[in-house]
Design a protein around this motif. Structure first.
Motif, PDB file in Angstrom:
ATOM      1  N   PHE A  20       0.832  -1.206   0.000  1.00 34.08           N
ATOM      2  CA  PHE A  20       0.000   0.000   0.000  1.00 34.08           C
ATOM      3  C   PHE A  20       0.861   1.249   0.000  1.00 34.08           C
ATOM      4  O   PHE A  20       0.606   2.218  -0.750  1.00 34.08           O
ATOM      5  N   ILE A  21       1.923   1.263   0.800  1.00 37.64           N
ATOM      6  CA  ILE A  21       2.803   2.443   0.864  1.00 37.64           C
ATOM      7  C   ILE A  21       3.492   2.674  -0.486  1.00 37.64           C
ATOM      8  O   ILE A  21       3.588   3.807  -0.991  1.00 37.64           O
TER       9      ILE A  21
ATOM     10  N   ASN B  97       3.982   5.795  -5.452  1.00 32.87           N
ATOM     11  CA  ASN B  97       3.962   5.813  -6.920  1.00 32.87           C
ATOM     12  C   ASN B  97       2.880   6.743  -7.433  1.00 32.87           C
ATOM     13  O   ASN B  97       3.052   7.463  -8.433  1.00 32.87           O
ATOM     14  N   SER B  98       1.727   6.740  -6.775  1.00 32.75           N
ATOM     15  CA  SER B  98       0.642   7.631  -7.189  1.00 32.75           C
ATOM     16  C   SER B  98       1.044   9.086  -7.034  1.00 32.75           C
ATOM     17  O   SER B  98       0.760   9.936  -7.893  1.00 32.75           O
ATOM     18  N   ILE B  99       1.729   9.384  -5.957  1.00 33.37           N
ATOM     19  CA  ILE B  99       2.171  10.766  -5.733  1.00 33.37           C
ATOM     20  C   ILE B  99       3.176  11.165  -6.826  1.00 33.37           C
ATOM     21  O   ILE B  99       3.117  12.260  -7.400  1.00 33.37           O
ATOM     22  N   GLN B 100       4.126  10.220  -7.135  1.00 36.31           N
ATOM     23  CA  GLN B 100       5.123  10.511  -8.170  1.00 36.31           C
ATOM     24  C   GLN B 100       4.440  10.729  -9.529  1.00 36.31           C
ATOM     25  O   GLN B 100       4.822  11.598 -10.323  1.00 36.31           O
ATOM     26  N   SER B 101       3.401   9.918  -9.773  1.00 32.44           N
ATOM     27  CA  SER B 101       2.695  10.046 -11.051  1.00 32.44           C
ATOM     28  C   SER B 101       2.054  11.420 -11.164  1.00 32.44           C
ATOM     29  O   SER B 101       2.100  12.060 -12.221  1.00 32.44           O
ATOM     30  N   PHE B 102       1.413  11.883 -10.060  1.00 29.46           N
ATOM     31  CA  PHE B 102       0.799  13.212 -10.092  1.00 29.46           C
ATOM     32  C   PHE B 102       1.844  14.285 -10.312  1.00 29.46           C
ATOM     33  O   PHE B 102       1.618  15.273 -11.038  1.00 29.46           O
ATOM     34  N   ILE B 103       3.035  14.090  -9.710  1.00 32.06           N
ATOM     35  CA  ILE B 103       4.086  15.102  -9.855  1.00 32.06           C
ATOM     36  C   ILE B 103       4.607  15.109 -11.287  1.00 32.06           C
ATOM     37  O   ILE B 103       4.812  16.168 -11.909  1.00 32.06           O
ATOM     38  N   LEU B 104       4.868  13.904 -11.863  1.00 31.82           N
ATOM     39  CA  LEU B 104       5.423  13.827 -13.209  1.00 31.82           C
ATOM     40  C   LEU B 104       4.449  14.412 -14.235  1.00 31.82           C
ATOM     41  O   LEU B 104       4.850  14.956 -15.287  1.00 31.82           O
TER      42      LEU B 104
ATOM     43  N   TYR C 250      -0.664  17.191  -4.206  1.00 29.56           N
ATOM     44  CA  TYR C 250      -0.685  17.805  -2.872  1.00 29.56           C
ATOM     45  C   TYR C 250      -1.821  17.204  -2.034  1.00 29.56           C
ATOM     46  O   TYR C 250      -1.618  16.837  -0.864  1.00 29.56           O
ATOM     47  N   ASP C 251      -3.016  17.105  -2.629  1.00 30.43           N
ATOM     48  CA  ASP C 251      -4.158  16.553  -1.859  1.00 30.43           C
ATOM     49  C   ASP C 251      -3.896  15.111  -1.434  1.00 30.43           C
ATOM     50  O   ASP C 251      -4.188  14.707  -0.315  1.00 30.43           O
ATOM     51  N   TYR C 252      -3.352  14.337  -2.383  1.00 27.37           N
ATOM     52  CA  TYR C 252      -3.078  12.932  -2.073  1.00 27.37           C
ATOM     53  C   TYR C 252      -2.050  12.797  -0.960  1.00 27.37           C
ATOM     54  O   TYR C 252      -2.185  11.987  -0.039  1.00 27.37           O
ATOM     55  N   LEU C 253      -0.993  13.629  -1.097  1.00 28.84           N
ATOM     56  CA  LEU C 253       0.067  13.577  -0.084  1.00 28.84           C
ATOM     57  C   LEU C 253      -0.471  14.001   1.280  1.00 28.84           C
ATOM     58  O   LEU C 253      -0.133  13.419   2.317  1.00 28.84           O
ATOM     59  N   ALA C 254      -1.353  15.022   1.270  1.00 33.41           N
ATOM     60  CA  ALA C 254      -1.922  15.492   2.547  1.00 33.41           C
ATOM     61  C   ALA C 254      -2.772  14.393   3.204  1.00 33.41           C
ATOM     62  O   ALA C 254      -2.719  14.149   4.407  1.00 33.41           O
ATOM     63  N   LYS C 255      -3.588  13.713   2.344  1.00 29.03           N
ATOM     64  CA  LYS C 255      -4.412  12.621   2.891  1.00 29.03           C
ATOM     65  C   LYS C 255      -3.541  11.493   3.416  1.00 29.03           C
ATOM     66  O   LYS C 255      -3.818  10.883   4.468  1.00 29.03           O
ATOM     67  N   PHE C 256      -2.464  11.172   2.636  1.00 27.00           N
ATOM     68  CA  PHE C 256      -1.567  10.093   3.066  1.00 27.00           C
ATOM     69  C   PHE C 256      -0.912  10.413   4.402  1.00 27.00           C
ATOM     70  O   PHE C 256      -0.842   9.566   5.298  1.00 27.00           O
ATOM     71  N   ALA C 257      -0.449  11.673   4.545  1.00 25.57           N
ATOM     72  CA  ALA C 257       0.197  12.082   5.811  1.00 25.57           C
ATOM     73  C   ALA C 257      -0.782  12.020   6.979  1.00 25.57           C
ATOM     74  O   ALA C 257      -0.465  11.554   8.085  1.00 25.57           O
ATOM     75  N   LYS C 258      -2.015  12.485   6.720  1.00 21.14           N
ATOM     76  CA  LYS C 258      -3.034  12.457   7.792  1.00 21.14           C
ATOM     77  C   LYS C 258      -3.377  11.021   8.175  1.00 21.14           C
ATOM     78  O   LYS C 258      -3.536  10.697   9.367  1.00 21.14           O
ATOM     79  N   LEU C 259      -3.454  10.132   7.159  1.00 17.05           N
ATOM     80  CA  LEU C 259      -3.777   8.737   7.441  1.00 17.05           C
ATOM     81  C   LEU C 259      -2.687   8.084   8.274  1.00 17.05           C
ATOM     82  O   LEU C 259      -2.970   7.363   9.248  1.00 17.05           O
ATOM     83  N   VAL C 260      -1.423   8.352   7.851  1.00 20.88           N
ATOM     84  CA  VAL C 260      -0.312   7.767   8.619  1.00 20.88           C
ATOM     85  C   VAL C 260      -0.336   8.275  10.058  1.00 20.88           C
ATOM     86  O   VAL C 260      -0.134   7.516  11.019  1.00 20.88           O
ATOM     87  N   ARG C 261      -0.629   9.569  10.257  1.00 21.13           N
ATOM     88  CA  ARG C 261      -0.652  10.129  11.615  1.00 21.13           C
ATOM     89  C   ARG C 261      -1.767   9.509  12.456  1.00 21.13           C
ATOM     90  O   ARG C 261      -1.587   9.153  13.624  1.00 21.13           O
ATOM     91  N   LEU C 262      -2.946   9.337  11.836  1.00 18.11           N
ATOM     92  CA  LEU C 262      -4.056   8.732  12.577  1.00 18.11           C
ATOM     93  C   LEU C 262      -3.746   7.290  12.952  1.00 18.11           C
ATOM     94  O   LEU C 262      -4.027   6.831  14.072  1.00 18.11           O
ATOM     95  N   VAL C 263      -3.145   6.547  11.984  1.00 19.67           N
ATOM     96  CA  VAL C 263      -2.844   5.151  12.270  1.00 19.67           C
ATOM     97  C   VAL C 263      -1.824   5.041  13.385  1.00 19.67           C
ATOM     98  O   VAL C 263      -1.937   4.205  14.295  1.00 19.67           O
ATOM     99  N   LEU C 264      -0.791   5.903  13.313  1.00 18.12           N
ATOM    100  CA  LEU C 264       0.239   5.852  14.351  1.00 18.12           C
ATOM    101  C   LEU C 264      -0.347   6.227  15.719  1.00 18.12           C
ATOM    102  O   LEU C 264      -0.041   5.605  16.742  1.00 18.12           O
TER     103      LEU C 264
ATOM    104  N   MET D  43      -8.109   7.533  -0.649  1.00 18.13           N
ATOM    105  CA  MET D  43      -6.823   7.360  -1.325  1.00 18.13           C
ATOM    106  C   MET D  43      -6.912   6.204  -2.309  1.00 18.13           C
ATOM    107  O   MET D  43      -6.379   6.292  -3.440  1.00 18.13           O
ATOM    108  N   GLU D  44      -7.613   5.120  -1.933  1.00 20.05           N
ATOM    109  CA  GLU D  44      -7.740   3.998  -2.829  1.00 20.05           C
ATOM    110  C   GLU D  44      -8.625   4.361  -4.042  1.00 20.05           C
ATOM    111  O   GLU D  44      -8.399   3.892  -5.168  1.00 20.05           O
TER     112      GLU D  44
END
Length: 989
Positions: A788-789, A794-801, A809-823, A846-847
């Protein structure tokens, strides 16, 4: 013997032979019906314990006042016919049997002396019989026979018999062993105080010990041959009295003697404690000489019976044994009746004192006058005007007023009766008399108050009810007793006396004393005393013999006598609270008393069973404390005799005690009090011969018994029987100590077991916590797995490329928030449902971005859920099922249909239900890929383990259900996961 002496002896003999007395003590018969084995009784004695013994021709009896116990040959008695009874210093009862055997009774056994066979042989060879037996101070036996005197030492059970050479060696002998003061007692064998016998046919010799050193022979010359039935005694005035056939002789000073002839053969003589001489004849009754004075004319009782012996017990009772009718017993010699007068032996209607004479009204239509010397004179009532059932007498001048079925006045001067004319047709029965202020005779008869004046009877006042008594006090008040209460005469009317209790109560009698106290006897409520306008109630509870008062008499000695249906109660007028009672047990012929009269020290008592006269010079009451002892104690279950201070086992707890209380006033019903210490402290009264105690608890006990005589006197010393009942072994100290040790050991083992169990539970809990932690980390890893990580990066890199900066940015923000909540959530056991839904939505979004929105995600909350922020669920419980639904259900659809995942949450009283449902390919299709199957299995396994931990930790149901969805053609339509969690806010899942 000169002619004058013979004449005097003959004259005195005639006087004795014909003298009778109209009065005698009140005797009661004890015969076959009361328990005697025979009517032929030879001897009566009382032993040291107080038990009365009878010898008969059908056995020997003991009488304790309650019951008669008979002993015969079946009990070991050598012969059923026993002539004589003697008690020795050891308390043994000796018996002279008809067959010549001598024995004694001890410890409930008969012991025959060893010399019995030799004694029988001697009696046969000498053609003689035993005339008396006595024992001296050394308990050696003296045997008087009709030929010789024999001596038997006590050694070896009286095995050696010796002929004793008396002062006159050839004499025939009868032995009486004395201590120079008392009859039939001894001190030592060496001082033979009295020997009687014959040296020839013309003389009788007595050898008397005057002191310790000199033996003096006293010679009485007679012309009489020896009689085997020889009676003798040593009187209180230290004179020898003996008999021969129908002659009685008494030793006088200077070797002189008094000789008296009786009409029949003398068979017994005795002297009572007052010194009165009783002489029993064969079929001639018993002659009573007051103070032993042979110059007085004796009283004669039971003229037609043979009086074989007389005895006087410790309570001053008189016992007579007969050959024809068993035993006669009188509780006292100071209570007399008149058995020879038929009318005076039946119901007495009334008594009165007039001058020096006592007048007696009988129900036999007669009136008797009794003089000072107890001469009976029948009054001269004419047959034409028969005066019967005289209830009341009243002195009126020189006349005696009599009230019966007629009214009569007896003129003591003219010695005749006067009968007033009955013009008013008055029924006189029960008439009561008094005298009014004018000095005229007044009386009540039925419902009228009448006055007698000028030899005429006039009705003065009509009564409110039938009159029962009339009394005028010393101060002049006239009182009337009626069937409905007490009345007082005021002017010309009888008005009720102010006493609530006496209102409507039947008044039987009224009297007054010298202090002007008024005494009112009632039918049902006892006695009322008025002193100073204050009424005092005296009832059975206060000591009155009964609450039914028949007659009241106040004498000049300040004694108030109350006749009731249960005896006579009397007290001093100044102390009505100290009441004493005499009854049939003291000597009355019956307890039902109708009237009383006193003349000097003589109290005359009218009863339903005749007239009784009491000598007031003597004690009226029985003041002798009775003996009391426990004759036997038995353990009832095994019928074993137990001893004082015994120790019993716990199951030997049913005990019976046999009580002996030899008091004879209350014949066949003596009483005693008892208390069993250790069982109860209450003192109880009993009239039974035995006491039974059942199922006694283990402990120490003392039975304390005191005898009570007929007048309430208690024994000086109580009979005490102590015993201990041991507890069963399981209640003993040793066993209890063992139980305590065992209990302590068990407690120790239980504590150790509990500690080990707690430790095991703690270990399991620790292991569970570790498993939870491991599960949590595994879940974290499962949720944030590298795949999943990697895909997210890869999805973030694809959006950047693709220069899609905003989506990157939105995807990365959601990913960071998800990781923080899980931790953050990984540190917790539970999280709020609100946070869990937020985490799931971030993950799904994200999925959805990655898979270009190829599926929809719907969250449904039941209306019953008010606030999701108040509901807690285990952390990371739902995410693995959402991930499985995306990867193994939705992705394999490959654009067959748009995917959909629905999260439903409902709640009831017991459970929180979470449902994850997708419309994917189903579990069968997804299992074709090994990689996917392995990933799925890991998620499902983790959730199952966590639900199992929840159940074991909280003792609550937690489960999961997987449902494969399909259509009618059994084509897969997706998968439904249902998770049931306990409905609780507890954060300790």
């Amino acid at each position: 013997m000169n002619k004058l002496l013979c004449f005097l002896i003959l004259l005195l003999g005639l006087l004795c032979g014909n003298s009778t007395s109209a009065q005698e003590p009140v005797f009661r018969n004890i015969g076959i019906n009361q328990g005697l084995p025979s009517s032929e009784v030879y001897r009566i004695i009382q032993d040291k314990k107080g038990i009365i013994w009878f010898s008969t021709d059908a056995g020997v009896c003991s009488f304790n006042g309650h019951s008669i116990k008979c002993y015969t040959t079946a009990d070991g008695l050598p012969d059923n016919t026993v002539f004589d009874l003697v008690e020795d210093a050891k308390g043994r009862i000796w018996m002279n049997c008809y067959n010549g055997t001598l024995c004694y009774f001890e410890n409930e056994k008969f012991v025959t002396i060893a010399a019995s066979q030799e004694l029988k042989k001697i009696l046969k060879e000498t053609n003689s019989l035993i005339t008396s037996i006595q024992l001296d101070g050394s308990q050696s036996l003296w045997i008087g026979t009709s030929v010789n005197l024999y001596f038997v030492p006590a050694a070896k059970n009286y095995s050696e018999i010796k002929k004793y050479n008396s002062h006159y060696d050839s004499s025939q002998c009868v032995i009486k062993v004395l201590d120079n003061d008392k009859t039939i007692e001894s001190t030592t064998r060496n001082s033979v105080q009295l020997i009687s016998g014959l040296s020839d046919r013309g003389q009788i010799y007595f050898q008397i010990n005057k002191n310790d050193n000199n033996l003096t022979a006293v010679l009485f010359k007679t012309n009489l041959a020896f009689n085997p039935k020889f009676c003798s005694l040593f009187s209180k005035d230290k004179k020898v009295v003996y008999t021969y056939r129908n002659y009685l002789f008494k030793q006088l000073a200077g070797n002189k003697q008094k000789q008296l002839q009786f009409p029949k053969t003398i068979i017994s003589i005795n002297e009572d404690p007052a010194g009165n001489l009783w002489v029993g004849l064969a079929k001639g009754g018993v002659y009573f000489f007051k103070k032993g004075d042979l110059n007085t004319i004796p009283k004669v009782y039971f003229e037609n019976y043979s009086i074989s012996s007389t005895h006087f017990d410790r309570e001053n009772g008189v016992w007579l044994s007969t050959f024809e009718k068993g035993i006669f017993y009188a509780p006292s010699a100071n209570y007399f009746c008149f058995p020879q007068n038929e009318e005076l032996s039946s119901n007495i209607a009334g008594l009165g004192l007039f001058g020096s004479k006592i007048y007696v009204g009988t129900t036999g239509n007669s009136i008797y006058a009794i003089s000072n010397d107890i001469e009976l004179l029948k009054m001269p009532a004419s047959k034409e005007t028969n005066l019967s059932s005289v209830i009341n007498f009243f002195p009126f001048g020189n006349k005696l007023v009599c009230g019966g079925n007629k009214l009569a006045l007896f003129d003591t001067i003219k010695n005749n009766f006067v009968y007033p004319q009955n013009k008013n047709n008055i029924t006189y029965f029960g008439t009561c008399f008094s005298k009014n202020e004018e000095g005229n005779l007044v009386f009540v008869a039925q419902g009228g108050y009448y006055e007698f004046k000028n030899n005429r009877v006039e009705l003065a006042i009509k009564l409110p009810s039938r009159g029962t008594s009339l009394f005028r006090s010393r101060s002049g008040e006239m009182y009337l007793g009626t069937l409905i209460g007490l009345y007082q005469l005021l002017d010309t009317e009888f008005v009720p006396v102010d006493n609530v209790i006496l209102s409507n109560e039947r008044v039987n009698c009224i009297a007054g004393d010298k202090a002007n106290r008024l005494y009112v006897g009632t039918k049902n409520k006892g006695l009322f005393i008025n002193a100073g306008n204050k009424w005092i109630s005296v009832t059975k509870e206060n000591g009155l013999s009964s609450d039914i008062c028949n007659f009241i008499f106040c004498d000049d000695a300040d004694t108030v006598w109350v006749a009731t249906n249960k005896g006579i109660s009397f007290f001093n007028s100044s102390t009505p609270n100290k009441i004493q009672t005499i009854t049939i047990s003291n000597g009355l012929p019956t307890n039902e008393i109708s009237s009383l009269a006193r003349r000097g020290n003589q109290l005359f008592v009218g009863t339903r069973e005749g007239l009784c006269m009491i000598n007031l010079n003597q004690n009226l009451l029985n003041l002798i404390p009775p003996n009391i002892f426990i004759s036997k104690a038995i353990e009832s279950k095994k019928s074993e005799i137990i001893q004082d201070h015994c120790v019993l086992t716990y199951n030997q707890n049913n005990l019976t005690f046999f009580i002996e209380c030899p008091t004879f006033k209350n014949l066949f019903s003596p009483s005693y009090t008892y208390v069993l210490k250790g069982y109860s402290d209450s003192i109880r009264k009993s009239e039974k011969e035995n006491l039974e105690f059942q199922n006694l608890e283990p402990g120490e006990y003392s039975l304390i018994v005191k005898g009570v005589n007929n007048n309430g006197m208690q024994s000086k010393a109580a009979a005490v029987f102590s015993f201990t009942i041991n507890p069963p072994f399981w209640k003993t100290g040793g066993f209890i100590f063992f139980e305590i040790v065992l209990a302590a050991l068990l407690i120790y083992l239980i504590v150790i077991w509990r500690i080990n169990k707690v430790r095991k539970q703690e270990r399991i809990k620790t292991e569970m916590n570790a498993a939870i932690t491991e599960s949590r980390m595994t879940a974290l890893q499962a949720q944030m797995n590298p795949h999943f990580i990697f895909n997210a990066i890869n999805s973030i890199q694809s959006f950047i490329l693709n220069n899609d900066t905003q989506n990157a940015y939105d995807y990365l923000a959601k990913f960071a928030k998800l990781v923080r909540l899980v931790l953050n959530n990984s540190k917790l056991n539970t999280i709020k449902l609100e946070t869990e839904i937020e985490t799931l939505q971030l993950y799904v979004q994200m999925e959805q971005i990655r898979f270009k929105n190829s599926f929809d995600f719907i969250v449904s909350l039941d209306k019953s859920i008010d606030d999701i922020s108040e509901i807690s669920i285990p952390v990371m419980l739902v995410q693995p099922f959402i991930e499985n639904a995306i990867w193994h259900g939705i992705m394999p659809l490959q654009e067959k249909r748009k995917g959909k995942i629905e999260l439903k949450i409902t709640q009831n009283e017991h459970y929180l239900q979470i449902t994850i449902e997708d419309n994917g390919v189903g579990r069968v299709a997804s299992e074709k890929s090994k990689t996917e199957r392995s990933h799925k299995s890991l998620g499902m396994q983790l959730v199952a383990e966590r639900l199992g931990l929840i159940e074991s930790n909280g003792n609550q149901k937690a489960n999961m259900e997987v449902v494969d969805l399909s259509d009618d053609k059994n084509q897969a339509l997706g998968t439904r996961i249902v998770i049931n969690l306990p409905n609780t806010n507890d954060e300790r899942y």
